[in-house]
Design a protein around this motif. Structure first.
Motif, PDB file in Angstrom:
ATOM      1  N   LEU A   1     -20.615  22.410 -28.922  1.00 37.86           N
ATOM      2  CA  LEU A   1     -19.918  21.489 -28.026  1.00 37.86           C
ATOM      3  C   LEU A   1     -19.185  20.471 -28.885  1.00 37.86           C
ATOM      4  O   LEU A   1     -19.806  19.774 -29.698  1.00 37.86           O
ATOM      5  CB  LEU A   1     -20.907  20.777 -27.104  1.00 37.86           C
ATOM      6  N   MET A   2     -17.880  20.379 -28.755  1.00 36.63           N
ATOM      7  CA  MET A   2     -17.084  19.458 -29.556  1.00 36.63           C
ATOM      8  C   MET A   2     -16.984  18.100 -28.852  1.00 36.63           C
ATOM      9  O   MET A   2     -16.715  18.019 -27.655  1.00 36.63           O
ATOM     10  CB  MET A   2     -15.681  20.017 -29.783  1.00 36.63           C
ATOM     11  N   LEU A   3     -17.223  17.035 -29.615  1.00 32.54           N
ATOM     12  CA  LEU A   3     -17.118  15.660 -29.126  1.00 32.54           C
ATOM     13  C   LEU A   3     -15.968  14.969 -29.832  1.00 32.54           C
ATOM     14  O   LEU A   3     -15.962  14.889 -31.070  1.00 32.54           O
ATOM     15  CB  LEU A   3     -18.417  14.889 -29.375  1.00 32.54           C
ATOM     16  N   GLN A   4     -14.998  14.491 -29.089  1.00 32.26           N
ATOM     17  CA  GLN A   4     -13.853  13.757 -29.626  1.00 32.26           C
ATOM     18  C   GLN A   4     -14.041  12.272 -29.307  1.00 32.26           C
ATOM     19  O   GLN A   4     -14.377  11.909 -28.184  1.00 32.26           O
ATOM     20  CB  GLN A   4     -12.552  14.253 -28.996  1.00 32.26           C
ATOM     21  N   VAL A   5     -13.843  11.389 -30.310  1.00 33.23           N
ATOM     22  CA  VAL A   5     -14.065   9.957 -30.131  1.00 33.23           C
ATOM     23  C   VAL A   5     -12.797   9.191 -30.493  1.00 33.23           C
ATOM     24  O   VAL A   5     -12.185   9.435 -31.541  1.00 33.23           O
ATOM     25  CB  VAL A   5     -15.244   9.458 -30.991  1.00 33.23           C
ATOM     26  N   THR A   6     -12.413   8.228 -29.600  1.00 34.80           N
ATOM     27  CA  THR A   6     -11.336   7.284 -29.914  1.00 34.80           C
ATOM     28  C   THR A   6     -11.857   5.878 -29.675  1.00 34.80           C
ATOM     29  O   THR A   6     -12.758   5.662 -28.860  1.00 34.80           O
ATOM     30  CB  THR A   6     -10.083   7.520 -29.033  1.00 34.80           C
ATOM     31  N   ALA A   7     -11.304   4.906 -30.392  1.00 33.15           N
ATOM     32  CA  ALA A   7     -11.695   3.501 -30.241  1.00 33.15           C
ATOM     33  C   ALA A   7     -10.459   2.638 -30.364  1.00 33.15           C
ATOM     34  O   ALA A   7      -9.704   2.768 -31.339  1.00 33.15           O
ATOM     35  CB  ALA A   7     -12.717   3.115 -31.296  1.00 33.15           C
ATOM     36  N   GLY A   8     -10.254   1.757 -29.387  1.00 29.73           N
ATOM     37  CA  GLY A   8      -9.087   0.888 -29.415  1.00 29.73           C
ATOM     38  C   GLY A   8      -7.787   1.642 -29.464  1.00 29.73           C
ATOM     39  O   GLY A   8      -6.806   1.161 -30.031  1.00 29.73           O
ATOM     40  N   GLY A   9      -7.766   2.854 -28.892  1.00 28.03           N
ATOM     41  CA  GLY A   9      -6.572   3.675 -28.886  1.00 28.03           C
ATOM     42  C   GLY A   9      -6.364   4.461 -30.165  1.00 28.03           C
ATOM     43  O   GLY A   9      -5.360   5.171 -30.290  1.00 28.03           O
ATOM     44  N   VAL A  10      -7.296   4.386 -31.132  1.00 32.55           N
ATOM     45  CA  VAL A  10      -7.178   5.089 -32.412  1.00 32.55           C
ATOM     46  C   VAL A  10      -8.129   6.288 -32.410  1.00 32.55           C
ATOM     47  O   VAL A  10      -9.319   6.157 -32.086  1.00 32.55           O
ATOM     48  CB  VAL A  10      -7.515   4.156 -33.592  1.00 32.55           C
ATOM     49  N   ASP A  11      -7.620   7.459 -32.783  1.00 31.19           N
ATOM     50  CA  ASP A  11      -8.442   8.667 -32.843  1.00 31.19           C
ATOM     51  C   ASP A  11      -9.364   8.590 -34.061  1.00 31.19           C
ATOM     52  O   ASP A  11      -8.900   8.462 -35.197  1.00 31.19           O
ATOM     53  CB  ASP A  11      -7.529   9.894 -32.939  1.00 31.19           C
ATOM     54  N   LEU A  12     -10.673   8.655 -33.817  1.00 31.99           N
ATOM     55  CA  LEU A  12     -11.648   8.572 -34.912  1.00 31.99           C
ATOM     56  C   LEU A  12     -12.109   9.927 -35.412  1.00 31.99           C
ATOM     57  O   LEU A  12     -12.832  10.005 -36.413  1.00 31.99           O
ATOM     58  CB  LEU A  12     -12.871   7.764 -34.455  1.00 31.99           C
ATOM     59  N   GLY A  13     -11.769  11.013 -34.754  1.00 29.57           N
ATOM     60  CA  GLY A  13     -12.171  12.346 -35.182  1.00 29.57           C
ATOM     61  C   GLY A  13     -13.075  13.007 -34.172  1.00 29.57           C
ATOM     62  O   GLY A  13     -13.240  12.537 -33.049  1.00 29.57           O
ATOM     63  N   SER A  14     -13.691  14.121 -34.591  1.00 27.22           N
ATOM     64  CA  SER A  14     -14.540  14.879 -33.680  1.00 27.22           C
ATOM     65  C   SER A  14     -15.787  15.355 -34.409  1.00 27.22           C
ATOM     66  O   SER A  14     -15.868  15.334 -35.636  1.00 27.22           O
ATOM     67  CB  SER A  14     -13.775  16.070 -33.105  1.00 27.22           C
TER      68      SER A  14
END
Length: 643
Positions: A557-570
């Motif tokens: 299961l892939m989890l994609q994370v963004t914070a403050g509109g910035v892509d942090l990776g998966s």
């Protein structure tokens, strides 16, 4: 007496009441705007075409009123010439009132045949409890101008009866009909004209009946076609409270009931008792005159009764300015009583002098303190509007935050949108300062002036907000200092760690979350959380949770994370029934953010039997913290940041 002395005496007779009125209400002349004034001043900005002008002039506003001359045209004519300078508006009001006083003096002289009564009637009216506030409040011009229409119409009626010259009859009709564009209370004028004719000029009585036709038509149209306000303040009550409301207005005419609030509460009982004694003396005189079949007393009482009657059902809106027109009748009655007592021996003269001095003394005290208070409050608002205007011109793209707004300043006109008059509507109360303020819900409440702590902090952080601090009449620009304080408060409001399985953090969760289950929450395909930003380089977001076997049995299961509109990776979740801590480094561009929104998104969801939810991943905590040099990882490892 020489012609010069005669002219001088005549001039003094008509000018003295005006000079007296100016002296008593001097602070009213120096006041600025407040309350409804600011809404009427904005009419000029609403007129962009001829259709707009028609709408502004004739569309029912406020409580369903269409006061074309006293509100619409008055403010539309004055605004482009004098803008927001209050003195010219008040000067027009005072000049109109001076004309009223001259008319009242002439009328009282004709009715009583006494120069003393003719002089005192406008003097007594000048210190009436309702007039002081009305002269200070520019929107009260409708009362002043309606008084002119009513007094002028009645003066022309007297002249017509004296001379039988039809030009005075025509003049009466013209002024009377113009009054319908000034104030609705003009509908009672025919009753005054008919009452006078019935008492003193019965052969003209039938001519006064025609005056009732426009009044009845206006009343019918106003009742049937003008929308009624839902505000309970203006609801009509025809019940047993009517006599009580009438008694309140009667005693208010003779005694300033607000004296205690403006000076000292210890004055209030004495003012009420003294006012009641003066009222008893005046009405006792009227009863004596009626017993002697002197119907002038009936006319004076009838003037008060006819004009006050339409507002008696407004028991939730007992206001001093409703006394401006009715008090004319009692002022003439009081002046006539004084003049009669003056010519009937030392005892009567002494009582009359004491009553007149008491009435004038307490009324002048209230008028001056009330108008001084109104002047001070209106000028405070003027200072704020000027400061907002200056700040807006320097920072046209910024929002403006006002700190230190108290209830008195807010009540002086905030809800009438004063700041649009200087070209901006982006003016808000500093976050949290609205908690102690009360606002009228029918005017929009506090909502137009509130801004969230987060929005204010972000605007300050990005340099798109300016802060003005108000203390009395002192206004300071405190943007830098306030930004530090608000930033600290905002950071304290947003935690660095959100336990999604704890109910106390529910307010920081956005969309995409389900109910708490055994210390965690399921998320759907996408979920958000509000959390504090990083305090320095090397910080990251750590997502902790649980990967049930049912979630990963069909593959990672892939989890994609963004914070403050910035892509942090998966990151890929592969191991079934294992807890995970997934660190995602934060870029330096997010350092010192007060708060940020973290978004979690999974590659797929599933549905369990007998469960209609789209389940993505079980999450326990989300935390922003400084990461260890080798990474802060356990069980699962994030992939490289997406491009």
């Amino acid at each position: 007496m020489t012609p010069f002395r005669s002219r001088a005496r005549r001039l003094a007779f008509y000018l003295f009441p005006s000079l007296f009125c100016l002296a008593v209400n001097w602070y009213a002349l120096r006041s600025w705007f407040g309350h409804d004034d600011l809404a009427w001043l904005g009419l000029w900005q609403d007129v962009q075409s001829w259709s707009d002008l028609w709408y502004v002039l004739f569309h029912p506003f406020a409580q369903g009123t269409v006061r074309v001359f006293s509100e619409r045209m008055f403010f539309l004519a004055m605004r482009p010439i004098f803008n927001l300078h209050g003195l010219p508006y008040h000067a027009v009001m005072f000049l109109t009132q001076f004309a009223n006083l001259m008319l009242l003096g002439a009328i009282a002289l004709r009715l009583t045949r006494s120069r003393v009564a003719g002089l005192l009637a406008p003097v007594f009216w000048s210190v009436n409890a309702g007039l002081a506030f009305t002269l200070a409040w520019v929107s009260g011009y409708n009362q002043i101008l309606c008084a002119f229409c009513m007094l002028a119409a009645f003066y022309f009626l007297l002249r017509y009866i004296e001379t039988n010259d039809r030009k005075f009859l025509l003049a009466q009709w013209i002024v009377f009909l113009l009054g319908f564009g000034v104030l609705e209370i003009i509908v009672v004028y025919p009753a005054l004209a008919a009452l006078y004719a019935l008492c003193f000029a019965r052969r003209y009585f039938r001519r006064t009946l025609a005056l009732f036709i426009p009044s009845l038509l206006f009343t019918a149209v106003h009742t049937l076609y003008i929308p009624k306000t839902a505000n309970p303040i203006y609801r009509l009550y025809f019940d047993s409270d009517l006599p009580k409301t009438l008694a309140h207005y009667v005693i208010w005419c003779f005694s300033p009931t607000a004296l205690g609030g403006f000076l000292d509460e210890r004055w209030k009982p004495a003012a009420l008792i003294g006012g009641a004694i003066v009222a008893l003396l005046v009405f006792g005189f009227a009863a004596w005159q009626l017993w002697r079949r002197q119907w002038l007393a009936l006319f004076f009482i009838g003037w008060f009764s006819c004009v006050i009657a339409p507002v008696l059902p407004l028991r939730n809106h007992i206001s001093a300015y409703y006394l401006v027109l009715p008090a004319i009748g009692l002022s003439m009655l009081g002046a006539w009583a004084f003049a009669t007592a003056w010519h009937n021996g030392t005892a009567f003269r002494t009582v009359a002098c004491f009553a007149a001095v008491f009435y004038l003394a307490v009324s002048i005290a209230e008028a001056r303190t009330e108008t001084h208070w109104y002047m001070a409050e209106s000028r405070r608002l003027q200072d704020v509007v000027k400061a907002v205007d200056a700040t807006h011109k320097l920072h046209p793209q910024s929002i403006l935050l006002l700190a230190g707004v108290d209830q008195g300043l807010f009540d002086s006109g905030f809800q009438d949108r004063p700041f649009r008059l200087v070209g901006t509507t982006k003016v808000f109360l500093a976050p949290g300062s609205e908690a102690g303020l009360r606002a009228r819900k029918d005017l929009g409440g506090l909502a137009p002036f509130t801004i969230s702590l987060g929005d204010a902090a972000r605007a300050l952080d990005s340099g798109k907000a300016e802060v003005l601090e108000i203390s009395g009449r002192r206004i300071q620009q405190v943007t830098g200092r306030y930004a530090i304080v608000l930033g600290a408060e905002y950071r304290a409001h947003f935690p660095g760690r959100v336990d999604v399985g704890d109910p106390q953090f529910a307010g920081h969760l956005g969309s995409g979350w389900y109910r708490i289950e055994n210390g965690f929450r399921w998320m759907s395909k996408r979920a958000t959380v509000q959390i504090a930003g990083p305090k320095g380089p090397g910080w990251g977001v750590v997502v902790s949770g649980y990967a049930p076997a049912v979630v990963v049995k069909s593959g990672p299961l892939m989890l994609q994370v963004t914070a403050g509109g910035v892509d942090l990776g998966s990151a890929a979740l592969r191991r079934p029934d294992r807890r995970f801590n997934l660190p995602f480094p934060l870029p330096e561009s997010l350092v010192d953010r007060y708060a940020m929104e973290v978004t979690l998104e999974v590659s797929r969801t599933l549905r369990l039997p007998d469960d209609g939810r789209d389940l993505g991943m079980a999450v326990t905590t989300i935390e922003v913290k400084k990461l260890a040099a080798a990474g802060d990882r356990q069980n699962e490892i994030p992939s490289r940041k997406s491009p």
